[in-house]
Write an enzyme that holds these catalytic residues in place. Structure first.
Site, PDB file in Angstrom:
ATOM      1  N   GLN A   1      48.387   7.379  56.994  1.00 49.34           N
ATOM      2  CA  GLN A   1      47.918   7.674  55.640  1.00 49.34           C
ATOM      3  C   GLN A   1      48.856   8.592  54.861  1.00 49.34           C
ATOM      4  OE1 GLN A   1      43.978   8.944  56.775  1.00 49.34           O
ATOM      5  NE2 GLN A   1      43.123   7.008  56.053  1.00 49.34           N
ATOM      6  N   ASN A   2      49.906   9.084  55.517  1.00 50.29           N
ATOM      7  CA  ASN A   2      50.903   9.846  54.774  1.00 50.29           C
ATOM      8  C   ASN A   2      51.710   8.833  53.963  1.00 50.29           C
ATOM      9  OD1 ASN A   2      53.447  11.238  54.055  1.00 50.29           O
ATOM     10  ND2 ASN A   2      52.530  12.896  55.241  1.00 50.29           N
ATOM     11  N   ARG A   3      51.917   9.129  52.703  1.00 47.49           N
ATOM     12  CA  ARG A   3      52.531   8.171  51.789  1.00 47.49           C
ATOM     13  C   ARG A   3      54.049   8.312  51.677  1.00 47.49           C
ATOM     14  NH1 ARG A   3      48.382  10.023  47.341  1.00 47.49           N
ATOM     15  NH2 ARG A   3      48.888  11.945  48.409  1.00 47.49           N
TER      16      ARG A   3
END
Length: 160
Positions: free
Chosen positions: A38-40
């Site tokens: 979920q880290n972009r």
């Protein structure tokens, strides 16, 4: 709870150094920068360079290095339960100034979020021949900044 940073990702072509605070638990488990799904970070970088999606870490790293971008963390080690930057304490910094001196081509240092910037300014002064830029964190904890806003902010790293 003591966690350690990775080695820096830089090469002779590095012109921009992106600094995070300290790898999160998922990154430490997988031995990869920004491994949390979920880290972009990687999604933003791929978008900026119009690069196809890949899960191969070597391809991701090469995308950065091929575009003159290096990656490291401000903290060499710190105590932190979990992965939240707010929980970092008893940190010791990486030798960032030595890295900058050894790589004089680096002319832009970018902070991936406020915590990285605050940690850097706690331990180091800004060097005169380098531009510094604090951008919104790509962390999923930064829910107030959506993907499109991140891309707009982060686009400044490729405009030089």
């Amino acid at each position: 709870m003591l966690k350690r940073s990775f080695l820096p990702l830089v090469n002779a072509n590095t012109k921009t150094l992106i600094l995070g605070s300290l790898p999160g638990d998922r990154s430490l488990e997988q031995n990869e920068y920004y491994a949390h799904p979920q880290n972009r970070f990687w999604k933003v970088i791929r978008h900026l360079y119009d690069s196809p999606n890949t899960t191969d870490y070597i391809d991701k790293v090469n995308l950065l290095l091929d575009n003159g971008i290096g990656l490291w963390d401000v903290c060499a080690e710190a105590s932190r339960p979990g992965s939240m930057d707010l929980a970092i304490k008893d940190e010791s910094p990486n030798p960032i100034i030595a890295l900058l001196e050894a790589n004089p081509g680096i002319k832009l240092v970018v902070f991936n979020g406020q915590k990285a910037y605050k940690l850097y300014t706690k331990y180091f002064d800004e060097k005169e021949n380098i531009r510094y830029l604090c951008l919104p964190s790509t962390s999923p904890a930064n829910a107030k900044t959506n993907f499109e806003q991140l891309v707009t902010h982060w686009r400044t790293i490729i405009s030089d």
